[in-house]
Design a protein around this motif. Structure first.
Motif, PDB file in Angstrom:
ATOM      1  N   HIS A   1       0.827  -1.211   0.000  1.00 23.14           N
ATOM      2  CA  HIS A   1       0.000   0.000   0.000  1.00 23.14           C
ATOM      3  C   HIS A   1       0.860   1.260   0.000  1.00 23.14           C
ATOM      4  O   HIS A   1       0.574   2.227  -0.725  1.00 23.14           O
TER       5      HIS A   1
ATOM      6  N   THR B   1      -6.685  -1.199   6.785  1.00 21.61           N
ATOM      7  CA  THR B   1      -7.325  -0.460   7.870  1.00 21.61           C
ATOM      8  C   THR B   1      -8.477  -1.215   8.526  1.00 21.61           C
ATOM      9  O   THR B   1      -8.614  -1.219   9.748  1.00 21.61           O
TER      10      THR B   1
ATOM     11  N   ARG C   1       0.785   3.835  -3.090  1.00 13.54           N
ATOM     12  CA  ARG C   1       0.411   5.225  -2.825  1.00 13.54           C
ATOM     13  C   ARG C   1       1.460   6.180  -3.409  1.00 13.54           C
ATOM     14  O   ARG C   1       1.114   7.199  -4.032  1.00 13.54           O
TER      15      ARG C   1
ATOM     16  N   GLN D   1      -5.704   9.186   5.251  1.00 15.27           N
ATOM     17  CA  GLN D   1      -7.054   9.546   4.793  1.00 15.27           C
ATOM     18  C   GLN D   1      -7.560  10.795   5.513  1.00 15.27           C
ATOM     19  O   GLN D   1      -8.140  11.691   4.893  1.00 15.27           O
TER      20      GLN D   1
ATOM     21  N   ASP E   1      -5.968   0.242   0.982  1.00 14.12           N
ATOM     22  CA  ASP E   1      -6.163   1.038   2.189  1.00 14.12           C
ATOM     23  C   ASP E   1      -7.245   0.405   3.073  1.00 14.12           C
ATOM     24  O   ASP E   1      -7.091   0.312   4.292  1.00 14.12           O
TER      25      ASP E   1
ATOM     26  N   PRO F   1      -2.336   4.385   7.482  1.00 12.13           N
ATOM     27  CA  PRO F   1      -3.307   4.557   6.392  1.00 12.13           C
ATOM     28  C   PRO F   1      -4.482   5.460   6.777  1.00 12.13           C
ATOM     29  O   PRO F   1      -4.915   6.286   5.979  1.00 12.13           O
TER      30      PRO F   1
ATOM     31  N   THR G   1      -7.223   2.314  -3.139  1.00 12.31           N
ATOM     32  CA  THR G   1      -8.300   2.488  -2.153  1.00 12.31           C
ATOM     33  C   THR G   1      -8.621   1.166  -1.468  1.00 12.31           C
ATOM     34  O   THR G   1      -8.844   1.109  -0.250  1.00 12.31           O
TER      35      THR G   1
END
Length: 472
Positions: free
Chosen positions: A37, A100, A41, A297, A96, A293, A93
């Motif tokens: 991730h 999470t 990113r 956001q 993430d 993460p 996404t």
């Protein structure tokens, strides 16, 4: 092997391997997903900045409740700009969401979810990101990354290559762990059928004498005992072959072999002697990385909401003078807001002056710390080499700062909704989902810290009583 002996060994094997997955393998799996991730990113942000893919304007407004697969259908090379933009955005996404919200524990990753994760890994196969790939997404991403490398500074080229290599290595580990978990979950499924159907009083073992009879009897009871679970005929067939098949003994040995922990008996013996206190403490440190993460956001949404909040004050001249000050390196006037903040202990409300730029800079600092810890970067290694007292002090500081950040961001969420006008309110991005995840992660970190402190306290008490840890 006698039925009772096999059942006992099966139960012991399932229990021990479940513990191994929950304490070792699945923690490693989560770390590999976090690594991918982080790399994805970085690649996504770089490709957007270089205008090599089209940004998805709705990516932050999507509400995800389960793992879904981005599109993998073919597209023309002329559509790479938009196709890879949308698919890579969805992929980031979803990574993430996995890092999470997915709980990495045996009871939360049944067979269907393991299969879905394995399918998700094929959306972009990092071992095959080449232009000649038959996978449309791999081909499109390879073309896009090649365009990114062309004429780019050496540091960008190095970053791209490093990210692709790290993702490829991590994906190998992920496939390995998921395949082993899938094999184990098949045995868990079979074990639960044995425990809840075959060994229940309502299951009449005298009513059948052949493998087919047992299969039909299990199938008859299955919908009542497991109304929401799929019936896997192949696994039920394995059960009856282990019970009544011609190669019954051999089939039972194969099952028990699958439940062996490959790390060897030395680790099992070590575990029986009790956990290492520093390992418990470092597990707490590592769990701090899980905040990264969600903080990312929240940072994105906070920045967007502050832009909306100050937008009403903008006009041509303010925009012009802001740009001019930036060009001349003249510092902008500080942005201060009076933020109503609830006291967690008393429930009362007090007003706190918040310097917006300083606060966002602090969020950036926290985000960097959490990311480095989650990826086991150089700072993590420095922490690991420190004394327990220093590590605990670091953990305490991070928990305190995370709790403070949660309180302020939670207050800001209400502040934005209550202070902007009706037209602007539609542009404000709600943060309660991320805040809930952030709070849950803090709770988890606190629990791990509590486990460490309890273990240390118990060890101190035993030491005072003159009892060795290895006794008994």
């Amino acid at each position: 092997m006698e039925e009772s002996e096999f059942s006992q060994q099966l139960q012991t094997g399932i229990s021990q391997k479940s513990e191994w997955f929950n304490t070792e393998a699945l923690e490693k799996l989560l770390l590999q997903y976090r690594l991918i991730h982080s790399c994805v990113r970085n690649l996504y942000d770089m490709l957007i900045k270089r205008s090599l893919i089209e940004s998805d304007p709705y990516r932050l407004d999507k509400h995800i409740s389960d793992i879904t697969l981005p599109d993998t259908s073919p597209f023309n090379d002329s559509e790479i700009f938009s196709a890879i933009g949308n698919r890579f955005s969805e992929y980031e996404t979803m990574l993430d969401y996995i890092c999470t919200y997915v709980r990495f524990a045996v009871d939360s990753l049944p067979i269907p979810k393991v299969r879905k994760l394995l399918d998700f890994n094929k959306v972009f196969d990092w071992e095959d990101v080449v232009i000649s790939s038959a996978n449309p997404n791999n081909h499109g991403l390879a073309v896009t990354l090649n365009n990114a490398r062309n004429g780019a500074p050496a540091v960008v080229q190095s970053m791209v290559n490093d990210c692709v290599n790290k993702c490829a290595q991590a994906s190998v580990e992920i496939k390995k762990i998921l395949n082993e978990l899938g094999t184990f979950q098949r045995e868990v499924y079979k074990f639960e059928i044995r425990r809840d159907i075959i060994e229940s009083p309502r299951f009449d073992k005298s009513a059948f004498s052949t493998a087919d009879d047992e299969f039909n009897e299990i199938k008859k009871h299955f919908p009542k005992v497991f109304p929401k679970r799929p019936f896997y005929a192949d696994l039920v067939t394995e059960i009856v072959q282990e019970d009544l098949g011609a190669n019954k003994e051999k089939n039972q040995e194969i099952v028990l072999k699958k439940l062996e922990i490959k790390n060897g008996s030395n680790q099992v013996k070590k575990k029986k002697a009790g956990p290492d206190p520093k390992e418990l403490l470092m597990a707490t440190v590592l769990s701090i990385g899980a905040l990264a993460p969600t903080m990312n956001q929240l940072h994105v949404k906070l920045t967007a909401n502050f832009d909306v909040f100050y937008e009403k004050k903008k006009n041509f001249f303010t925009v012009f003078f802001t740009a001019l000050k930036k060009a001349l390196h003249i510092s902008e006037k500080e942005k201060i807001i009076n933020l109503p903040v609830k006291d967690a202990k008393t429930g009362g409300e007090k007003t706190q002056k918040l310097n917006v730029n300083d606060f966002l800079a602090d969020i950036t600092r926290k985000e960097r710390i959490y990311t480095v810890i989650g990826a086991k970067g150089p700072e993590y290694q420095k922490i690991e080499n420190s004394e327990e007292e220093a590590i605990l002090s670091f953990v305490n500081k991070q928990i305190s700062e995370a709790q403070s950040a949660f309180t302020i961001i939670n207050a800001l969420d209400a502040f934005f909704k209550n202070t902007v006008d009706v037209i602007q309110k539609a542009k404000i991005k709600g943060m309660q989902i991320e805040l809930s995840a952030f709070r849950n992660t803090i709770i988890s970190i606190n629990k791990k810290r509590g486990d460490f402190l309890s273990f240390k306290e118990e060890a101190e008490q035993m030491k005072k009583l003159g009892i060795s840890e290895n006794e008994g």
